[in-house]
Design a protein around this motif. Structure first.
Motif, PDB file in Angstrom:
ATOM      1  N   ARG A   1     -65.184 -90.958   0.124  1.00  0.00           N
ATOM      2  CA  ARG A   1     -65.150 -91.453  -1.198  1.00  0.00           C
ATOM      3  C   ARG A   1     -64.902 -90.374  -2.213  1.00  0.00           C
ATOM      4  O   ARG A   1     -63.973 -90.488  -2.964  1.00  0.00           O
ATOM      5  CB  ARG A   1     -66.573 -92.199  -1.682  1.00  0.00           C
ATOM      6  N   GLU A   2     -65.253 -89.052  -1.958  1.00  0.00           N
ATOM      7  CA  GLU A   2     -65.051 -88.000  -2.846  1.00  0.00           C
ATOM      8  C   GLU A   2     -63.539 -87.508  -2.545  1.00  0.00           C
ATOM      9  O   GLU A   2     -62.833 -87.400  -3.467  1.00  0.00           O
ATOM     10  CB  GLU A   2     -65.970 -86.924  -2.527  1.00  0.00           C
TER      11      GLU A   2
ATOM     12  N   ASN B   1     -61.246 -89.903  -4.317  1.00  0.00           N
ATOM     13  CA  ASN B   1     -61.224 -90.015  -5.765  1.00  0.00           C
ATOM     14  C   ASN B   1     -60.197 -88.880  -5.988  1.00  0.00           C
ATOM     15  O   ASN B   1     -59.597 -88.736  -7.080  1.00  0.00           O
ATOM     16  CB  ASN B   1     -62.388 -89.554  -6.209  1.00  0.00           C
ATOM     17  N   GLU B   2     -60.356 -87.552  -5.229  1.00  0.00           N
ATOM     18  CA  GLU B   2     -59.558 -86.442  -5.422  1.00  0.00           C
ATOM     19  C   GLU B   2     -58.043 -87.077  -5.381  1.00  0.00           C
ATOM     20  O   GLU B   2     -57.192 -86.510  -6.056  1.00  0.00           O
ATOM     21  CB  GLU B   2     -59.752 -85.435  -4.717  1.00  0.00           C
TER      22      GLU B   2
ATOM     23  N   ALA C   1     -56.689 -89.081  -8.091  1.00  0.00           N
ATOM     24  CA  ALA C   1     -56.386 -88.087  -9.628  1.00  0.00           C
ATOM     25  C   ALA C   1     -55.237 -87.672  -9.396  1.00  0.00           C
ATOM     26  O   ALA C   1     -54.634 -87.350 -10.299  1.00  0.00           O
ATOM     27  CB  ALA C   1     -57.628 -87.188  -9.536  1.00  0.00           C
TER      28      ALA C   1
ATOM     29  N   TYR D   1     -70.043 -96.389  -9.294  1.00  0.00           N
ATOM     30  CA  TYR D   1     -69.189 -95.793  -8.339  1.00  0.00           C
ATOM     31  C   TYR D   1     -68.031 -94.604  -9.155  1.00  0.00           C
ATOM     32  O   TYR D   1     -67.650 -95.119 -10.249  1.00  0.00           O
ATOM     33  CB  TYR D   1     -68.270 -96.636  -7.612  1.00  0.00           C
ATOM     34  N   GLU D   2     -67.782 -93.649  -8.797  1.00  0.00           N
ATOM     35  CA  GLU D   2     -66.903 -92.818  -9.473  1.00  0.00           C
ATOM     36  C   GLU D   2     -65.598 -93.084  -9.501  1.00  0.00           C
ATOM     37  O   GLU D   2     -64.989 -92.838 -10.368  1.00  0.00           O
ATOM     38  CB  GLU D   2     -67.036 -91.223  -8.579  1.00  0.00           C
ATOM     39  N   ILE D   3     -65.294 -94.108  -8.555  1.00  0.00           N
ATOM     40  CA  ILE D   3     -63.953 -94.513  -8.659  1.00  0.00           C
ATOM     41  C   ILE D   3     -63.604 -95.327  -9.871  1.00  0.00           C
ATOM     42  O   ILE D   3     -62.391 -95.347 -10.214  1.00  0.00           O
ATOM     43  CB  ILE D   3     -63.624 -95.412  -7.344  1.00  0.00           C
ATOM     44  N   ARG D   4     -64.624 -95.729 -10.787  1.00  0.00           N
ATOM     45  CA  ARG D   4     -64.041 -96.469 -11.854  1.00  0.00           C
ATOM     46  C   ARG D   4     -63.241 -95.702 -12.836  1.00  0.00           C
ATOM     47  O   ARG D   4     -62.685 -96.125 -13.618  1.00  0.00           O
ATOM     48  CB  ARG D   4     -65.496 -96.908 -12.501  1.00  0.00           C
ATOM     49  N   ASN D   5     -63.291 -94.353 -12.851  1.00  0.00           N
ATOM     50  CA  ASN D   5     -62.469 -93.421 -13.555  1.00  0.00           C
ATOM     51  C   ASN D   5     -61.107 -93.258 -13.194  1.00  0.00           C
ATOM     52  O   ASN D   5     -60.272 -92.805 -13.888  1.00  0.00           O
ATOM     53  CB  ASN D   5     -63.189 -92.016 -13.714  1.00  0.00           C
ATOM     54  N   HIS D   6     -60.763 -93.726 -12.085  1.00  0.00           N
ATOM     55  CA  HIS D   6     -59.462 -93.742 -11.548  1.00  0.00           C
ATOM     56  C   HIS D   6     -58.643 -95.131 -11.480  1.00  0.00           C
ATOM     57  O   HIS D   6     -57.487 -94.956 -11.075  1.00  0.00           O
ATOM     58  CB  HIS D   6     -59.607 -93.209 -10.168  1.00  0.00           C
TER      59      HIS D   6
END
Length: 149
Positions: free
Chosen positions: A77-78, A81-82, A85, A107-112
């Protein structure tokens, strides 16, 4: 709002809840407009051409299909995300089998992602599609579609 997504030139769209028909419509629309599609694998049939391969190894395509991004281990997942971006200029369709709507904030993916489409087939004879436009991980616009069957 669903038509606006089909006309996107770049950005990330997350479809959750096993909405195969919606994902197939978008992939077909994008491939018919002359864009080259690369998919990790195809969980549904597509009408146009789609190449199978790892999106992390090629930057030569216009549209990418990634399957189950939220169900991956933390390290993957990390990495995803990279990758998202760095590829804001590409069109990315993220297809998740499990249903995620409001819990996307975990989830961090929300920012992308730019759009979240949460598909749910109800037991009382209708389908519900919630479409949300996100900016910086926050919902700025939302619309619900209901279809009886």
């Amino acid at each position: 709002m669903l038509k606006r997504i089909a006309e996107l030139d770049s950005g990330a769209v997350l479809i959750t809840g096993d909405g195969k028909r919606l994902a197939r419509i978008y992939i077909n629309a994008w491939s018919k407009s002359g864009r080259r599609v690369l998919a990790e694998y195809l969980p549904f049939q597509v009408g146009g051409d789609a190449y199978i391969g790892s999106p992390f190894e090629s930057d030569d395509f216009d549209v990418y299909l990634m399957v189950d991004p939220l169900s991956r281990p933390k390290a993957e997942r990390e990495r995803l995300n990279e990758w998202l971006a760095k590829h804001r200029d590409k069109l990315v369709l993220l297809y998740e089998h499990k249903y995620v709507k409001d819990s996307i904030t975990r989830y961090e993916i929300r920012n992308h992602i730019d759009y979240l489409i949460a598909y749910k087939r109800e037991t009382v004879g209708f389908e519900r599609v919630d479409v949300m436009r996100l900016e910086n991980g926050r919902v700025v616009e939302s619309k619900t579609y209901v279809r009886r069957y």
